[in-house]
Enzyme design. Sequence first.
Site, PDB file in Angstrom:
ATOM      1  CE  LYS A   1     -73.810 -47.811 -44.912  1.00 51.42           C
ATOM      2  NZ  LYS A   1     -74.475 -46.516 -44.723  1.00 51.42           N
TER       3      LYS A   1
HETATM    4  O1  LIG Z   1     -70.170 -48.370 -40.646  1.00 51.11           O
HETATM    5  C1  LIG Z   1     -70.998 -47.483 -40.809  1.00 51.11           C
HETATM    6  C2  LIG Z   1     -71.370 -47.021 -42.057  1.00 51.11           C
HETATM    7  C3  LIG Z   1     -72.253 -46.000 -42.148  1.00 51.11           C
HETATM    8  N1  LIG Z   1     -72.790 -45.426 -41.057  1.00 51.11           N
HETATM    9  C4  LIG Z   1     -73.719 -44.294 -41.250  1.00 51.11           C
HETATM   10  O2  LIG Z   1     -73.118 -43.111 -40.704  1.00 51.11           O
HETATM   11  C5  LIG Z   1     -74.093 -42.336 -40.015  1.00 51.11           C
HETATM   12  C6  LIG Z   1     -73.786 -42.312 -38.532  1.00 51.11           C
HETATM   13  O3  LIG Z   1     -74.779 -41.579 -37.852  1.00 51.11           O
HETATM   14  P1  LIG Z   1     -74.659 -41.155 -36.302  1.00 51.11           P
HETATM   15  O4  LIG Z   1     -75.979 -40.496 -36.033  1.00 51.11           O
HETATM   16  O5  LIG Z   1     -73.507 -40.200 -36.155  1.00 51.11           O
HETATM   17  O6  LIG Z   1     -74.471 -42.391 -35.506  1.00 51.11           O
HETATM   18  C7  LIG Z   1     -75.436 -42.987 -40.360  1.00 51.11           C
HETATM   19  O7  LIG Z   1     -75.903 -42.432 -41.565  1.00 51.11           O
HETATM   20  C8  LIG Z   1     -75.066 -44.434 -40.565  1.00 51.11           C
HETATM   21  O8  LIG Z   1     -75.983 -45.112 -41.392  1.00 51.11           O
HETATM   22  C9  LIG Z   1     -72.433 -45.869 -39.825  1.00 51.11           C
HETATM   23  O9  LIG Z   1     -72.892 -45.372 -38.772  1.00 51.11           O
HETATM   24  N2  LIG Z   1     -71.539 -46.892 -39.736  1.00 51.11           N
END
Ligand SMILES: O=c1ccn([C@@H]2O[C@H](COP(=O)(O)O)[C@@H](O)[C@H]2O)c(=O)[nH]1
EC number: 4.1.1.23
Length: 273
Positions: free
Chosen positions: A96
């Site tokens: 990001k």
């Molecule tokens: O909108 C967003 C952008 C990035 N993320 C990132 O994706 C993963 C989700 O992890 P989970 O454990 O499957 O929930 C994480 O790295 C977030 O920082 C997001 O969730 N939403």
Amino acid sequence: MTTNQLISEIRKKNSFLCVGLDVDLEKIPAFFLKEEDPIFSFNKAIIDATHQFAVAYKPNTAFYEAYGIKGWKSLEKTINYLNENYPEIFTIADAKRGDIGNTSSRYAKAFFEDLGFDSITVAPYMGKDSIEPFLAFENKHTILLALTSNEGAYDFQTKKVGEQELYKQVLETSKQWKNSENLMYVVGATKAEYFTDIRKIIPDSFLLVPGIGAQGGNLRDVCKYGLNSNIGLLVNSSRGIIYASKNDDFAEAAAGEAKKIQFEMKAILDGVH
Ligand SMILES: O=c1ccn([C@@H]2O[C@H](COP(=O)(O)O)[C@@H](O)[C@H]2O)c(=O)[nH]1
């Protein structure tokens, strides 16, 4: 990696699963802590166990930066391991980033050239000149935050600025930028009801969709409104896969979880094509 190579890998594997490598030393099996590089050893085991069900891996850099230089080394070893052993896999640095152009060009160099990622997530807030240095890299992909999965997305992204919601302006404006064919977008799985409107603006773009699994998003809803003729989706699960078990069977449990999602993806693809 080109977009066509990614599409052909998706078709070959009947999968558009992205596995998130968000490693927290407090959540991995305790025996890893005796290893020289616990994060890399854990990632290697997860990658080896899940790669046949996934087309992409997404380390979120926060989980590496949190451990300082050691964490950055673990990230470097992880991306090298993927590139050397599974070159067909699409890699995403979930970092990001985004800054004035001069600084963004350093971020682009760090993640595309030095580390060798295929793509990076970037925040759109600073506008065109903050994104163009990423777009200038051939066969690398810039994944712009459009409509994120978290509750805070409603604070700004869905608010109207003039006639149109901010996230729609991000899509409309960015698709006109030079090399915009290298753009993908982040859209949260928790926002499935927005996919129809999003597809009206960017019918052909790939969407990185985090938020199934731990955040409760629904794969079928995302696919119903988000799939396009080239599939056009990379759906991410991080905690739901890598922490499927905290015990010795963690790798088999992760593989089982990835397989379950891939199986559902195949059923969805069989149904629409
Ligand atoms: O909108 C967003 C952008 C990035 N993320 C990132 O994706 C993963 C989700 O992890 P989970 O454990 O499957 O929930 C994480 O790295 C977030 O920082 C997001 O969730 N939403």
